[in-house]
Design an enzyme around this catalytic site. Structure first.
Site, PDB file in Angstrom:
ATOM      1  N   TYR A 133      -4.029 -39.034  70.328  1.00  0.00           N
ATOM      2  CA  TYR A 133      -3.516 -40.136  69.455  1.00  0.00           C
ATOM      3  C   TYR A 133      -2.320 -39.915  68.411  1.00  0.00           C
ATOM      4  O   TYR A 133      -1.711 -40.861  67.827  1.00  0.00           O
ATOM      5  CB  TYR A 133      -4.693 -40.630  68.489  1.00  0.00           C
ATOM      6  CG  TYR A 133      -5.535 -41.449  69.498  1.00  0.00           C
ATOM      7  CD1 TYR A 133      -6.473 -40.762  70.336  1.00  0.00           C
ATOM      8  CD2 TYR A 133      -5.825 -42.692  69.096  1.00  0.00           C
ATOM      9  CE1 TYR A 133      -7.347 -41.478  71.112  1.00  0.00           C
ATOM     10  CE2 TYR A 133      -6.780 -43.449  69.903  1.00  0.00           C
ATOM     11  CZ  TYR A 133      -7.569 -42.937  70.831  1.00  0.00           C
ATOM     12  OH  TYR A 133      -8.445 -43.530  71.430  1.00  0.00           O
ATOM     13  N   LYS A 184     -13.881 -29.896  76.443  1.00  0.00           N
ATOM     14  CA  LYS A 184     -13.525 -29.466  77.879  1.00  0.00           C
ATOM     15  C   LYS A 184     -12.996 -27.975  77.773  1.00  0.00           C
ATOM     16  O   LYS A 184     -11.807 -27.860  78.170  1.00  0.00           O
ATOM     17  CB  LYS A 184     -12.743 -30.472  78.520  1.00  0.00           C
ATOM     18  CG  LYS A 184     -12.409 -30.284  80.171  1.00  0.00           C
ATOM     19  CD  LYS A 184     -13.599 -30.951  80.821  1.00  0.00           C
ATOM     20  CE  LYS A 184     -13.493 -30.494  82.285  1.00  0.00           C
ATOM     21  NZ  LYS A 184     -14.636 -30.774  83.152  1.00  0.00           N
ATOM     22  N   ASP A 217     -17.772 -34.183  80.492  1.00  0.00           N
ATOM     23  CA  ASP A 217     -18.063 -34.700  81.795  1.00  0.00           C
ATOM     24  C   ASP A 217     -19.733 -34.781  81.879  1.00  0.00           C
ATOM     25  O   ASP A 217     -20.543 -35.835  82.048  1.00  0.00           O
ATOM     26  CB  ASP A 217     -17.741 -34.335  82.796  1.00  0.00           C
ATOM     27  CG  ASP A 217     -17.388 -32.756  83.113  1.00  0.00           C
ATOM     28  OD1 ASP A 217     -17.732 -32.117  82.216  1.00  0.00           O
ATOM     29  OD2 ASP A 217     -16.982 -32.076  84.280  1.00  0.00           O
ATOM     30  N   ASP A 241     -13.491 -41.615  71.526  1.00  0.00           N
ATOM     31  CA  ASP A 241     -13.319 -42.893  71.764  1.00  0.00           C
ATOM     32  C   ASP A 241     -13.984 -43.169  72.966  1.00  0.00           C
ATOM     33  O   ASP A 241     -14.749 -44.332  73.028  1.00  0.00           O
ATOM     34  CB  ASP A 241     -11.782 -43.037  71.998  1.00  0.00           C
ATOM     35  CG  ASP A 241     -11.396 -44.594  72.556  1.00  0.00           C
ATOM     36  OD1 ASP A 241     -11.722 -45.379  71.727  1.00  0.00           O
ATOM     37  OD2 ASP A 241     -10.810 -44.675  73.486  1.00  0.00           O
ATOM     38  N   ASP A 245     -17.726 -45.629  73.531  1.00  0.00           N
ATOM     39  CA  ASP A 245     -18.148 -46.663  74.381  1.00  0.00           C
ATOM     40  C   ASP A 245     -19.180 -46.655  75.235  1.00  0.00           C
ATOM     41  O   ASP A 245     -20.276 -47.368  75.357  1.00  0.00           O
ATOM     42  CB  ASP A 245     -16.828 -47.015  75.247  1.00  0.00           C
ATOM     43  CG  ASP A 245     -16.053 -48.150  74.543  1.00  0.00           C
ATOM     44  OD1 ASP A 245     -15.897 -48.138  73.296  1.00  0.00           O
ATOM     45  OD2 ASP A 245     -15.126 -48.720  75.235  1.00  0.00           O
TER      46      ASP A 245
HETATM   47  C1  IPM Z   1     -11.664 -47.696  68.903  1.00  0.00           C
HETATM   48  C2  IPM Z   1     -10.459 -48.303  69.741  1.00  0.00           C
HETATM   49  C3  IPM Z   1      -9.264 -47.923  69.337  1.00  0.00           C
HETATM   50  C4  IPM Z   1      -9.208 -46.398  69.573  1.00  0.00           C
HETATM   51  C5  IPM Z   1      -8.038 -48.759  69.991  1.00  0.00           C
HETATM   52  C6  IPM Z   1      -8.043 -50.112  69.848  1.00  0.00           C
HETATM   53  C7  IPM Z   1      -6.580 -48.140  69.476  1.00  0.00           C
HETATM   54  O1  IPM Z   1     -10.612 -48.249  71.087  1.00  0.00           O
HETATM   55  O2  IPM Z   1     -11.670 -47.888  67.577  1.00  0.00           O
HETATM   56  O3  IPM Z   1     -12.373 -47.285  69.366  1.00  0.00           O
HETATM   57  O4  IPM Z   1      -8.806 -45.909  70.946  1.00  0.00           O
HETATM   58  O5  IPM Z   1      -9.438 -45.772  68.635  1.00  0.00           O
HETATM   59 MN    MN Z   2     -12.646 -47.290  71.600  1.00  0.00          MN
END
Ligand code: IPM
Ligand code: MN
Length: 339
Positions: A133, A184, A217, A241, A245
């Protein structure tokens, strides 16, 4: 409540369902008894499409003076190609993370009833200012048959260590007293080596914390098959990140997932936001689940030192544990009624 101080909160509702869920979060904060004074900033996709503005130095400096920032969601509708990828992500969200040195992205999870991870509780501590990032790299010989794109992962000892230290401090206080480094290391041998050594070094100061390591993984399998293995996961920016999710999905959906972009040293405001996006498809329909925004506001109160109010809100969300198809207004009533 022993003191009655008022906190100045910058509110970035953003796009799609962002403003609706942030409104609920503010209503819940006020119902908890904490006094806040809000200033709204119109930033995000709609603003960009209107006048081309994303964020400037003056606005960053203005935001720096608040006690906290609460963000809803930022981004265009799916399929709307008018905003190139990265303009808002890098220009707004990541710019704030870097400028305000929000070096921790803290994301707590708790499996709701009926979810794959029902009953388990764990947190991801994601490094939030480095890794891929950071923006290292570029494209050479653009558009030719010989073009070269590089995007390096930046890992500084300073950045890794402060993140790992924060994760251990949280692990010490958690029920499981367990920290798992996710990386990793078998392929990313340079960055992985640094992360592993720092975890070993800092871990020596936290002898009560059990330390474990998983490849990223494998961690994807474990999060689905045996999430109870985890207490605090510490990991780099990109793995964090992706894993958050997945963690959101197994604990009930990212409609619940809260996050805190923290400057733990409190040299400026921290930024709190739900993990989910703008969900333009349901904006304005009254169907948005505000719980991720509400839980993010609870993280904000905790960071501001309003721990009692934060705990009451978190408990209300947990007790509700309910039917999110009820709609935004009913869910709000359920939460406010429990405070
Ligand atoms: C998050 C989002 C952000 C990230 C994006 C929108 C830049 O996915 O906060 O998880 O990748 O950090
Ligand atoms: Mn995200």
């Amino acid at each position: 409540m022993s003191h009655q101080r008022s906190y100045r909160v910058a509110v970035l509702g953003g796009d799609g369902i962002g403003p609706e869920v942030v409104d609920v979060a503010l209503e819940v904060v006020r119902a908890s008894g904490v006094v806040i004074e809000t200033t709204h900033f119109e930033l995000g996709a709609a603003r960009y499409l209107r006048d081309g503005f994303v964020l400037d130095d003056a606005t960053v400096e203005e935001l720096r003076r608040f006690d906290a920032i609460l963000l809803g969601a930022v981004g265009p509708a799916i399929g709307d190609t008018r905003i190139p990828g990265g303009v808002l992500e890098r220009g707004l969200l990541l710019r704030l993370r870097f400028a305000l040195d929000l070096y921790i992205n803290y994301r707590p999870f708790r499996g709701v009833a009926g979810s794959i991870a029902e009953g388990s509780e764990f947190a991801i501590v994601r490094e939030n200012t480095e890794g891929p990032y950071a923006g290292e790299g570029g494209i050479l010989r653009y558009g030719t048959a010989h073009e070269v794109a590089t995007q390096g992962s930046v890992n500084t000892r300073f950045g890794v260590e402060r993140c790992v230290r924060h994760a251990f401090a949280r692990a010490t206080q958690s029920r499981q007293a367990k920290l798992t480094l996710v990386h990793k290391t078998n392929v990313l041998t340079f960055a992985g080596d640094l992360w592993s050594r720092v975890v070993a070094e800092v871990g020596a100061e936290f002898s009560n914390v059990e330390v474990d390591y998983h490849h990223v993984d494998a961690a994807c399998i474990y999060l689905v098959e045996s999430p109870e293995r985890y207490g605090v996961i510490v990991t780099d920016n990109l793995f964090g990140d992706i894993l958050s999710d997945l963690a959101g999905a197994v604990t009930g959906g990212i409609g619940y997932a809260a996050s805190a972009n923290l400057n733990p040293d409190k040299t400026g405001p921290s930024l709190f936001e739900p993990v989910h996006g703008a969900a333009h498809d349901i904006a304005g329909t009254g169907r948005a689940n505000p719980l991720a925004a509400v839980s993010s506001a609870a993280l904000m109160l905790e960071h501001l030192g309003e721990v009692d109010a934060a705990n009451r809100i978190t408990r209300a969300v947990q007790e509700f544990n309910g039917d999110v198809s009820l709609g935004t207004a009913s869910i709000t009533q359920e939460i406010v009624g429990r405070l």
